[in-house]
Design a protein around this motif. Structure first.
Motif, PDB file in Angstrom:
ATOM      1  N   SER A 114      54.013  86.732  31.399  1.00 28.00           N
ATOM      2  CA  SER A 114      53.332  85.443  31.492  1.00 28.00           C
ATOM      3  C   SER A 114      53.722  84.520  30.350  1.00 28.00           C
ATOM      4  O   SER A 114      53.903  84.959  29.209  1.00 28.00           O
ATOM      5  CB  SER A 114      51.811  85.659  31.472  1.00 28.00           C
ATOM      6  OG  SER A 114      51.125  84.431  31.405  1.00 28.00           O
ATOM      7  N   SER A 116      51.654  82.245  29.383  1.00 33.76           N
ATOM      8  CA  SER A 116      50.393  81.857  28.757  1.00 33.76           C
ATOM      9  C   SER A 116      50.186  82.566  27.430  1.00 33.76           C
ATOM     10  O   SER A 116      50.698  83.669  27.218  1.00 33.76           O
ATOM     11  CB  SER A 116      49.218  82.176  29.683  1.00 33.76           C
ATOM     12  OG  SER A 116      49.256  81.387  30.847  1.00 33.76           O
ATOM     13  N   CYS A 117      49.391  81.951  26.558  1.00 28.99           N
ATOM     14  CA  CYS A 117      49.111  82.558  25.255  1.00 28.99           C
ATOM     15  C   CYS A 117      48.231  83.790  25.409  1.00 28.99           C
ATOM     16  O   CYS A 117      47.609  84.006  26.450  1.00 28.99           O
ATOM     17  CB  CYS A 117      48.448  81.541  24.325  1.00 28.99           C
ATOM     18  SG  CYS A 117      46.788  81.047  24.818  1.00 28.99           S
ATOM     19  N   LYS A 118      48.180  84.590  24.358  1.00 22.12           N
ATOM     20  CA  LYS A 118      47.447  85.859  24.370  1.00 22.12           C
ATOM     21  C   LYS A 118      45.982  85.672  24.760  1.00 22.12           C
ATOM     22  O   LYS A 118      45.446  86.392  25.613  1.00 22.12           O
ATOM     23  CB  LYS A 118      47.550  86.510  22.990  1.00 22.12           C
ATOM     24  CG  LYS A 118      46.848  87.851  22.846  1.00 22.12           C
ATOM     25  CD  LYS A 118      47.118  88.424  21.461  1.00 22.12           C
ATOM     26  CE  LYS A 118      46.500  89.818  21.308  1.00 22.12           C
ATOM     27  NZ  LYS A 118      45.017  89.750  21.250  1.00 22.12           N
ATOM     28  N   VAL A 121      45.586  84.851  28.527  1.00 18.79           N
ATOM     29  CA  VAL A 121      45.817  86.013  29.387  1.00 18.79           C
ATOM     30  C   VAL A 121      44.604  86.945  29.362  1.00 18.79           C
ATOM     31  O   VAL A 121      44.162  87.438  30.410  1.00 18.79           O
ATOM     32  CB  VAL A 121      47.086  86.770  28.949  1.00 18.79           C
ATOM     33  CG1 VAL A 121      47.177  88.115  29.657  1.00 18.79           C
ATOM     34  CG2 VAL A 121      48.327  85.937  29.253  1.00 18.79           C
ATOM     35  N   ASN A 140      52.817  88.323  26.957  1.00 21.09           N
ATOM     36  CA  ASN A 140      52.311  86.947  27.002  1.00 21.09           C
ATOM     37  C   ASN A 140      53.206  86.011  26.200  1.00 21.09           C
ATOM     38  O   ASN A 140      54.051  86.447  25.398  1.00 21.09           O
ATOM     39  CB  ASN A 140      50.872  86.888  26.490  1.00 21.09           C
ATOM     40  CG  ASN A 140      50.757  87.297  25.033  1.00 21.09           C
ATOM     41  OD1 ASN A 140      51.141  86.549  24.131  1.00 21.09           O
ATOM     42  ND2 ASN A 140      50.212  88.490  24.779  1.00 21.09           N
TER      43      ASN A 140
END
Length: 228
Positions: A114, A116-118, A121, A140
């Motif tokens: 992904s 997306s940032c941590k 997620v 991530n």
């Protein structure tokens, strides 16, 4: 629509937003609510540019393209607070959970890659822990220097399989054009399940383009077929 160069694979990598989880509708409403706070609305042109980008990059696009009277730092803060509140409501898209369970039950190595940032997620998977535990690992966007369309996240995700597969043995599932570009740059095949706003010429870049994950036939890529 399919590219004639389809080859068998051994490992499968999934994008998360707009592919596994129906987060795009959540993000769209969040962006509209945050931009309206500053007297603007997200235009169709800007919306297209947001698909497949990281949260931070998407915020930059909104502030710049809409000429918002707010600093990027404040916009990101507003966006993050509202999205973290709403993202846990996102459900699986049609065919996603069934495909993940099918591949896992047939011992096919699978992971999430992904952009997306941590923190994002972690929020998205809260209600779906049972399914996301089936993945070998989740990567991530906070773990890589460059987001999609650069291939970093796919290279990192593939490297965490043991043993590490060759890129040519990996199949990526994506919904966005930047994600497709990243997968191809990584030397991987890619199945695209795009939204209706993605133009035909961008769909043609993928190894295979489908309207839904429900239409995917694993045997096309040498994977175990569905039995029912």
């Amino acid at each position: 629509m399919a590219n004639n160069s389809i080859k068998p694979v051994t490992h499968v990598l999934f994008d998360m937003d707009g592919l596994l989880l129906n987060t795009e509708v959540v993000y769209e409403k969040v962006f509209q609510d945050v931009t309206s706070k500053y007297g603007k609305m997200v235009t169709p042109e800007v919306r297209t540019k947001l698909v497949g980008t990281s949260e931070h990059a998407a915020c930059e696009i909104c502030v710049k393209e809409l000429n918002l009277n707010v600093s990027l730092e404040v916009f990101v803060k507003d966006f993050h607070a509202l999205s973290q509140e709403r993202l846990p409501s996102a459900d699986f898209l049609p065919g996603a959970e069934g495909l993940v369970r099918h591949l896992h039950s047939n011992n096919i190595p699978i992971c999430v890659a992904s952009g997306s940032c941590k923190e994002s997620v972690e929020v998205k998977v809260l209600r779906h822990q049972e399914v996301f535990k089936l993945f070998n690992h989740i990567v991530n966007g906070s773990e890589v220097k460059h987001g999609k369309p650069e291939p970093d996240v796919f290279f990192l995700a593939a490297s965490r399989f043991d043993p590490k597969p060759e890129p040519s043995n990996c199949l990526v599932f994506e919904d966005s054009f930047p994600g497709v570009q990243a997968a191809l740059s990584a030397g991987m095949q890619v199945v695209m399940v795009p939204g209706p706003h993605i133009p035909e010429e961008k769909r043609a870049k993928a190894t295979l383009a489908l309207n839904s994950l429900e239409d995917f036939k694993p045997e096309l890529f040498g994977l175990p077929p569905f039995t029912s």
